[in-house]
Design a protein around this motif. Sequence first.
Motif, mmCIF file in Angstrom:
data_model
loop_
_atom_site.group_PDB
_atom_site.id
_atom_site.type_symbol
_atom_site.label_atom_id
_atom_site.label_comp_id
_atom_site.label_asym_id
_atom_site.label_seq_id
_atom_site.Cartn_x
_atom_site.Cartn_y
_atom_site.Cartn_z
ATOM 1 N N ARG A 103 0.893 -1.192 -0.128
ATOM 2 C CA ARG A 103 -0.050 0.127 0.259
ATOM 3 C C ARG A 103 0.943 1.056 0.007
ATOM 4 N NH1 ARG A 103 -0.360 -2.226 5.060
ATOM 5 N NH2 ARG A 103 0.377 -0.806 6.768
ATOM 6 N N SER A 115 -5.674 0.135 0.285
ATOM 7 C CA SER A 115 -6.640 1.118 -0.476
ATOM 8 C C SER A 115 -6.318 0.903 -1.789
ATOM 9 C CB SER A 115 -6.224 2.550 -0.296
ATOM 10 O OG SER A 115 -4.819 2.913 -0.413
ATOM 11 N N TYR A 116 -7.028 1.691 -2.697
ATOM 12 C CA TYR A 116 -6.683 1.641 -4.111
ATOM 13 C C TYR A 116 -5.224 2.301 -4.390
ATOM 14 C CZ TYR A 116 -8.433 6.458 -4.588
ATOM 15 O OH TYR A 116 -8.586 7.890 -4.424
ATOM 16 N N ALA A 131 -3.475 -0.859 -8.232
ATOM 17 C CA ALA A 131 -4.868 -1.122 -7.878
ATOM 18 C C ALA A 131 -5.808 -0.011 -8.289
ATOM 19 C CB ALA A 131 -5.273 -1.375 -6.473
ATOM 20 N N GLY A 132 -5.152 1.262 -8.376
ATOM 21 C CA GLY A 132 -6.090 2.426 -8.636
ATOM 22 C C GLY A 132 -6.581 2.613 -10.153
ATOM 23 N N ASN A 134 -6.053 -0.438 -12.105
ATOM 24 C CA ASN A 134 -6.079 -2.028 -12.501
ATOM 25 C C ASN A 134 -5.126 -2.113 -13.799
ATOM 26 O OD1 ASN A 134 -6.715 -4.815 -11.826
ATOM 27 N ND2 ASN A 134 -8.150 -4.787 -13.440
#
Length: 147
Positions: A103, A115-116, A131-132, A134
């Motif tokens: 993270r 979190s993203y 992740a924000g 993909n």
Amino acid sequence: MIVRARSTVLAACAAATVLALGGCGGGTKADGAAESASPGAAPAALGPIPAIKPADVKPLVGRWVGTAKDYFQFTADGSGVWVRSGQKLWSGTAIPEGGGKYRFSWQGGDPKTASYWGVSLSEKNTKLVFAGTNQTYTKAVAHKGKG
């Protein structure tokens, strides 16, 4: 076909949101240090950045290149940066969560929860997924010069 178009639209919206957030909350602190963009956590929810062991971030170290003229770059102390078209979108610390997941710190603190704003590595550490958005990034190969 509609599902594919919807996925593309959703991915584009996520990317636009992340890039828009990248411009929010930035600036300079009173001591002249740059602030990084908010991952959505309130300042009160931030904890101190934990000590980062080089062994915990070793698979992450280096430059990870995306297809949108952007890249992530991480060093052995866990510090990192996300750059797109020469503009710094995030800088801070990648905090190991285990299982190849990290993270990102925000404004010098630890959001303490996934979190993203983070990345995960593939099983063999050959791909990185942010992740924000993909989006998938591949590790850049360092070229050795003559000498």
